[in-house]
Scaffold this active site. Structure first.
Site, PDB file in Angstrom:
ATOM      1  N   ASP A   1      90.855  67.340  -4.543  1.00  0.00           N
ATOM      2  CA  ASP A   1      90.338  66.061  -4.458  1.00  0.00           C
ATOM      3  C   ASP A   1      90.596  64.882  -4.348  1.00  0.00           C
ATOM      4  O   ASP A   1      91.008  64.875  -5.548  1.00  0.00           O
ATOM      5  CB  ASP A   1      88.586  66.474  -5.500  1.00  0.00           C
ATOM      6  CG  ASP A   1      87.734  65.448  -5.063  1.00  0.00           C
ATOM      7  OD1 ASP A   1      87.354  65.270  -3.959  1.00  0.00           O
ATOM      8  OD2 ASP A   1      87.545  65.380  -6.691  1.00  0.00           O
TER       9      ASP A   1
ATOM     10  N   GLU B   1      90.153  66.468   0.822  1.00  0.00           N
ATOM     11  CA  GLU B   1      89.021  65.912   0.943  1.00  0.00           C
ATOM     12  C   GLU B   1      88.872  64.859   1.995  1.00  0.00           C
ATOM     13  O   GLU B   1      90.193  64.305   1.562  1.00  0.00           O
ATOM     14  CB  GLU B   1      87.792  65.207  -0.263  1.00  0.00           C
ATOM     15  CG  GLU B   1      86.420  64.974   0.375  1.00  0.00           C
ATOM     16  CD  GLU B   1      85.896  64.752  -1.004  1.00  0.00           C
ATOM     17  OE1 GLU B   1      85.355  65.983  -1.965  1.00  0.00           O
ATOM     18  OE2 GLU B   1      85.828  63.495  -1.915  1.00  0.00           O
TER      19      GLU B   1
ATOM     20  N   ASP C   1      86.204  67.094 -10.844  1.00  0.00           N
ATOM     21  CA  ASP C   1      87.280  66.847  -9.572  1.00  0.00           C
ATOM     22  C   ASP C   1      88.423  68.137  -9.573  1.00  0.00           C
ATOM     23  O   ASP C   1      88.443  68.464  -8.794  1.00  0.00           O
ATOM     24  CB  ASP C   1      88.655  65.784 -10.359  1.00  0.00           C
ATOM     25  CG  ASP C   1      87.899  64.417 -10.750  1.00  0.00           C
ATOM     26  OD1 ASP C   1      87.677  63.792  -9.907  1.00  0.00           O
ATOM     27  OD2 ASP C   1      87.522  64.282 -11.760  1.00  0.00           O
TER      28      ASP C   1
END
Length: 187
Positions: free
Chosen positions: A9, A70, A143
């Protein structure tokens, strides 16, 4: 055969890192979870180097088969999206440097894969990740949970080993809902 996926992430201040092993029946286990941090006071090149060191260390220590990152999406705050895009670029470059295939997934795609709902909130993602990985506590910070969700999403969606499960094998209710929603968008 188990697939080991590194989920990232991306973020400039906090970069979530999660590694999971996913079996052909879609069951998963936690290998590693953490956050790579960089100081907001440091120059951008130093911050990106810190993120790169952290990701390299995880790749070296846990030897993933694939990397899922991501996908950066447009936000109102340009400085946030720029930092996220830069950290994402570092992650993708390190995958290539390590000879690992890489894929990107949107936040709504990941949320749909994990919760069955593409607009799920952070807590819903954390709860489902904890449930899927059979964790006693919710993965924190968000996260880190997002990185684990990315890894799971990729394994369930992007791996050839999951094709029998997609054809009607052992799917959770959330996975069935996500699969149905995905099929509906293809029509």
């Amino acid at each position: 055969m188990t697939l080991r996926v590194l989920g990232i992430d991306p973020g400039l201040t906090r970069c979530g890192i999660g590694v999971v092993d996913v079996a052909p029946d879609r069951s998963a286990s936690l290998v590693h979870v953490g956050v790579v941090r960089s100081s907001t006071d440091a120059p951008i090149e130093v911050r990106l180097a810190a993120i790169a060191r952290g990701i390299r260390e995880v790749i070296r220590e846990h030897a993933p088969s694939v990397v899922a990152v991501e996908r950066v999406f447009a936000q109102n705050n340009r400085s946030t999206v720029m930092g996220t895009a830069q950290a994402s670029g570092v992650a993708l470059m390190l995958a290539a440097e390590s000879g690992l295939p890489a894929a990107t997934h949107t936040p709504s795609e990941v949320k749909a894969a994990i919760t069955g709902y593409g607009s799920a909130d952070k807590r819903q993602v954390q709860v489902m990740v904890a449930r899927v990985l059979r964790l006693d506590d919710l993965p924190k910070p968000a996260d880190a949970a997002d990185a684990l969700a990315l890894a799971l999403c990729h394994a369930w969606r992007g791996s050839p080993m999951t094709a029998p499960a997609r054809a009607g094998g052992t799917l959770t209710p959330a996975q069935r809902a996500w699969s149905q929603a995905e099929r509906a968008t293809r029509r």
